[in-house]
Design an enzyme around this catalytic site. Sequence first.
Site, PDB file in Angstrom:
ATOM      1  N   ASP A  42      37.465  46.512  33.709  1.00  0.00           N
ATOM      2  CA  ASP A  42      37.636  47.705  34.544  1.00  0.00           C
ATOM      3  C   ASP A  42      38.793  48.573  34.058  1.00  0.00           C
ATOM      4  O   ASP A  42      39.033  49.654  34.588  1.00  0.00           O
ATOM      5  CB  ASP A  42      37.777  47.350  36.022  1.00  0.00           C
ATOM      6  CG  ASP A  42      38.899  46.367  36.314  1.00  0.00           C
ATOM      7  OD1 ASP A  42      39.669  46.033  35.383  1.00  0.00           O
ATOM      8  OD2 ASP A  42      39.006  45.921  37.475  1.00  0.00           O
ATOM      9  N   SER A  43      39.491  48.110  33.006  1.00  0.00           N
ATOM     10  CA  SER A  43      40.489  48.951  32.349  1.00  0.00           C
ATOM     11  C   SER A  43      39.856  50.199  31.746  1.00  0.00           C
ATOM     12  O   SER A  43      40.563  51.150  31.392  1.00  0.00           O
ATOM     13  CB  SER A  43      41.212  48.163  31.250  1.00  0.00           C
ATOM     14  OG  SER A  43      40.283  47.628  30.315  1.00  0.00           O
ATOM     15  N   ASP A  86      33.617  42.825  34.139  1.00  0.00           N
ATOM     16  CA  ASP A  86      34.493  42.759  35.315  1.00  0.00           C
ATOM     17  C   ASP A  86      33.737  43.168  36.572  1.00  0.00           C
ATOM     18  O   ASP A  86      32.971  44.141  36.556  1.00  0.00           O
ATOM     19  CB  ASP A  86      35.671  43.720  35.155  1.00  0.00           C
ATOM     20  CG  ASP A  86      36.907  43.054  34.590  1.00  0.00           C
ATOM     21  OD1 ASP A  86      36.963  41.813  34.551  1.00  0.00           O
ATOM     22  OD2 ASP A  86      37.833  43.793  34.187  1.00  0.00           O
ATOM     23  N   LYS A 116      33.754  38.570  35.568  1.00  0.00           N
ATOM     24  CA  LYS A 116      35.149  38.164  35.728  1.00  0.00           C
ATOM     25  C   LYS A 116      35.648  38.647  37.078  1.00  0.00           C
ATOM     26  O   LYS A 116      35.395  39.793  37.467  1.00  0.00           O
ATOM     27  CB  LYS A 116      36.034  38.710  34.610  1.00  0.00           C
ATOM     28  CG  LYS A 116      37.513  38.278  34.749  1.00  0.00           C
ATOM     29  CD  LYS A 116      38.305  38.574  33.505  1.00  0.00           C
ATOM     30  CE  LYS A 116      38.600  40.041  33.334  1.00  0.00           C
ATOM     31  NZ  LYS A 116      39.495  40.579  34.420  1.00  0.00           N
ATOM     32  N   GLU A 118      39.139  38.662  39.746  1.00  0.00           N
ATOM     33  CA  GLU A 118      40.585  38.497  39.850  1.00  0.00           C
ATOM     34  C   GLU A 118      40.972  37.726  41.106  1.00  0.00           C
ATOM     35  O   GLU A 118      40.377  37.910  42.170  1.00  0.00           O
ATOM     36  CB  GLU A 118      41.272  39.867  39.866  1.00  0.00           C
ATOM     37  CG  GLU A 118      41.141  40.646  38.573  1.00  0.00           C
ATOM     38  CD  GLU A 118      41.912  41.961  38.621  1.00  0.00           C
ATOM     39  OE1 GLU A 118      42.693  42.168  39.582  1.00  0.00           O
ATOM     40  OE2 GLU A 118      41.737  42.776  37.695  1.00  0.00           O
ATOM     41  N   GLU A 185      47.314  36.476  32.826  1.00  0.00           N
ATOM     42  CA  GLU A 185      47.926  37.742  32.425  1.00  0.00           C
ATOM     43  C   GLU A 185      49.381  37.848  32.858  1.00  0.00           C
ATOM     44  O   GLU A 185      49.719  37.659  34.037  1.00  0.00           O
ATOM     45  CB  GLU A 185      47.139  38.933  32.994  1.00  0.00           C
ATOM     46  CG  GLU A 185      47.728  40.274  32.584  1.00  0.00           C
ATOM     47  CD  GLU A 185      46.839  41.460  32.894  1.00  0.00           C
ATOM     48  OE1 GLU A 185      47.275  42.598  32.625  1.00  0.00           O
ATOM     49  OE2 GLU A 185      45.705  41.260  33.399  1.00  0.00           O
TER      50      GLU A 185
END
Length: 257
Positions: A42-43, A86, A116, A118, A185
């Site tokens: 999502d970056s 993501d 993925k 978080e 991270e």
Amino acid sequence: MLPSELVKYKKNSQKIIALTAWDSISGSLAEQSGADIVLVGDSLAMVCLGYKSTLPVTLENMIYHTNAVSRGFSREIEEHSLLVCDMPFLTYQCGEDKAVEYAGKIIKNTYAKAVKIEGAEPEVQTVISRLIRMGIPVMGHLGLTPQSYLNLGLKKQGLKKESYEKIKRDALSLEKLGCFSIVLEHIPELLAKEIQTDLEIPTIGIGAGVFCDGQVRVTADLLGLSDKQPPFCKPIVDGKKYFGEKLKEWVTSERLS
């Protein structure tokens, strides 16, 4: 490659390399580099959509860009790098049923073989468990979690004892739930080393030191194309300056020709 194959990498002490991609060109570059994992992160919100954070990205955005990335792959679906997508903000924090629906849309409508997610809050763990039971592989993500920056900021995590121990517990919980790997991270190197030792599944670090089972980087950061360079990623080229100068040279030469 299938998600389950990554465990063999750890058993054989074979380093796992992951790169992000957001369109056909970056997907082609990432896959042809030999990266084991291509992550549609999502970056892409900052990299190619011009947002200031990852929060505005939608499920539709992620599906669209994941399909674009896969179209850049040169090998057959069974042979190419593991493609991971993501799950964007508020697609898995909205209850189990909705999370299954949204993750299912990603898997059914793209060539991604995993999602993925978080964090490891109780509600998130419940969703992860459900997704895995439904046959959707999940990659975990602990430490600095950009989708939580409004609460936690973008600073290094795990510096205090309570946070340090929580990240360790969360990593063990995610492994127990069935995650096939975990991104760590921006955490202390010693913490990453302890987690890597404790887990049977591979850890993939970004700003977490050298002891993880693999490394992941945002490709735009590596190529020096990002406006804000993270402290844990040294560019391999000053892409913005280099390509900017080359484009200026071309424009100038064309005007004079």
